[in-house]
Design a protein around this motif. Structure first.
Motif, short mmCIF file in Angstrom:
data_model
loop_
_atom_site.label_atom_id
_atom_site.label_comp_id
_atom_site.label_asym_id
_atom_site.label_seq_id
_atom_site.Cartn_x
_atom_site.Cartn_y
_atom_site.Cartn_z
N PRO A 36 17.74 63.81 23.79
CA PRO A 36 16.86 62.74 24.55
C PRO A 36 17.43 62.98 26.19
N SER A 37 18.37 62.93 26.08
CA SER A 37 19.02 63.37 27.51
C SER A 37 18.90 64.64 28.61
N VAL A 38 18.93 65.54 27.52
CA VAL A 38 18.48 66.31 27.49
C VAL A 38 16.83 66.60 28.22
N PHE A 39 16.10 65.85 27.86
CA PHE A 39 15.07 65.80 28.33
C PHE A 39 14.40 65.55 29.98
N VAL A 40 15.82 64.16 30.11
CA VAL A 40 15.26 63.20 30.59
C VAL A 40 15.88 64.06 32.05
N VAL A 41 17.12 64.57 31.75
CA VAL A 41 17.45 65.49 33.05
C VAL A 41 17.14 66.25 33.69
N SER A 42 15.90 67.17 32.26
CA SER A 42 15.56 68.27 32.79
C SER A 42 13.83 68.04 34.18
N CYS A 43 13.95 66.68 33.58
CA CYS A 43 12.57 65.91 34.37
C CYS A 43 13.06 65.43 35.33
N HIS A 44 14.56 64.78 35.51
CA HIS A 44 14.84 64.28 37.14
C HIS A 44 15.28 65.84 37.34
N ASN A 45 15.46 66.98 37.30
CA ASN A 45 15.77 67.93 37.79
C ASN A 45 14.67 68.55 38.88
N GLN A 96 19.52 55.31 15.04
CA GLN A 96 21.07 55.96 15.93
C GLN A 96 20.21 56.44 17.18
N ALA A 97 18.32 57.49 16.49
CA ALA A 97 18.15 58.19 17.38
C ALA A 97 16.88 57.20 18.24
N ARG A 98 16.47 56.42 18.01
CA ARG A 98 15.82 55.25 19.29
C ARG A 98 17.52 54.89 19.51
N LEU A 99 18.25 54.09 19.09
CA LEU A 99 19.00 53.95 20.26
C LEU A 99 19.41 55.16 21.17
N ALA A 100 19.45 55.99 21.69
CA ALA A 100 19.93 57.42 21.81
C ALA A 100 18.50 57.06 23.10
N CYS A 101 17.26 56.94 22.73
CA CYS A 101 16.40 57.39 23.34
C CYS A 101 16.61 55.77 25.18
N VAL A 102 16.66 54.68 24.15
CA VAL A 102 16.99 53.29 24.90
C VAL A 102 18.23 53.73 25.80
N GLU A 103 19.51 53.95 25.57
CA GLU A 103 20.10 54.54 26.86
C GLU A 103 19.95 55.05 27.27
N GLN A 104 18.94 56.24 27.03
CA GLN A 104 18.51 56.83 28.11
C GLN A 104 18.02 55.78 29.40
N LEU A 145 10.65 58.49 26.26
CA LEU A 145 11.50 58.03 25.75
C LEU A 145 10.71 56.51 25.94
N VAL A 146 9.70 55.75 25.59
CA VAL A 146 9.08 54.58 25.29
C VAL A 146 9.03 54.49 23.40
N ARG A 147 7.77 56.28 23.78
CA ARG A 147 7.43 56.36 22.45
C ARG A 147 8.45 56.69 21.48
N LEU A 148 9.40 57.31 21.95
CA LEU A 148 9.56 57.50 20.53
C LEU A 148 10.88 56.95 20.12
N ALA A 149 11.43 55.88 20.98
CA ALA A 149 11.63 54.91 20.94
C ALA A 149 11.34 53.86 19.76
N SER A 150 10.15 54.19 20.15
CA SER A 150 8.86 52.68 19.52
C SER A 150 8.77 53.39 17.88
N GLN A 151 9.09 54.56 17.65
CA GLN A 151 9.61 55.48 16.60
C GLN A 151 9.54 54.57 15.02
N PRO A 152 9.02 53.77 14.26
CA PRO A 152 9.91 53.08 13.19
C PRO A 152 10.42 54.02 12.17
N GLY A 153 9.60 55.32 12.18
CA GLY A 153 9.86 56.36 11.36
C GLY A 153 11.65 57.36 11.58
N LEU A 154 11.83 57.25 12.65
CA LEU A 154 13.32 57.86 13.31
C LEU A 154 14.21 57.20 13.46
#
Length: 175
Positions: free
Chosen positions: A63-72, A109-117, A97-106
């Motif tokens: 998630p962090s890698v994706f956000v950094v790429s979008c921001h760059n 820890q992965a959902r929290l990683a999305c929320v942190e970003q 990030l919202v979409r992934l954090a909303s996925q109950p199948g993840l």
């Protein structure tokens, strides 16, 4: 997860990092055309990592890698005075990030990683959009959705911490 899948994601992270560093150098040297091409290549790697993350919950840095790429890419487009295109990348970061954090199948820890970003992604979107474009209703709805998802994931995480197996009450044996 197979070890080969982990190796592929590790390799993809390393390639993404190398592409991003080179793009940052070119950006600093004002070679915007070269920087944009490298940022776009880095975005392709980030999307691949995010797709892998969606399937496995790993690597947690996706998630962090994706956000950094979008921001760059957004920063580059703002520099090129294309705020409408730039804001689309900032919205994309928040939306994914919202979409992934909303996925109950993840995994949690992965959902929290999305929320942190989410917080830095939402702040960047609101700051950049308010400085260059009129307020968009889509952005307000996205911010509200991000807040709701973050609260939900944090509540689940808090509940999960409170309900560890060790905390279960000790009961006597049935007769």
């Amino acid at each position: 997860m197979k070890m080969s899948q982990f190796d592929q994601s590790s390799e993809a992270c390393a390639v993404w990092q190398q592409l991003s560093r080179q793009a940052n150098r070119d950006y600093a040297l004002q070679d915007m055309q070269k920087a944009q091409a490298l940022y776009e290549d880095a975005m392709a790697k980030a999307v691949a990592l995010l797709n892998h993350f969606q399937e496995t919950g790993l690597p947690l840095s996706a998630p962090s890698v994706f956000v950094v790429s979008c921001h760059n890419l957004a920063d580059l487009l703002f520099t090129q005075e294309e705020p409408e295109k730039a804001v689309l990348f900032l919205r994309r970061a928040c939306t994914e990030l919202v979409r992934l954090a909303s996925q109950p199948g993840l995994p949690l820890q992965a959902r929290l990683a999305c929320v942190e970003q989410l917080r830095p992604a939402v702040v960047a979107l609101m700051e950049r959009e308010s400085g260059t474009l009129p307020e968009q209703p889509e952005t307000r709805m996205l911010v509200d959705r991000a807040r709701t998802v973050a609260l939900s994931v944090y509540q689940i995480a808090g509940y999960a911490v409170q309900t560890r197996l060790e905390d279960a009450p000790v009961t006597g044996r049935p007769s």
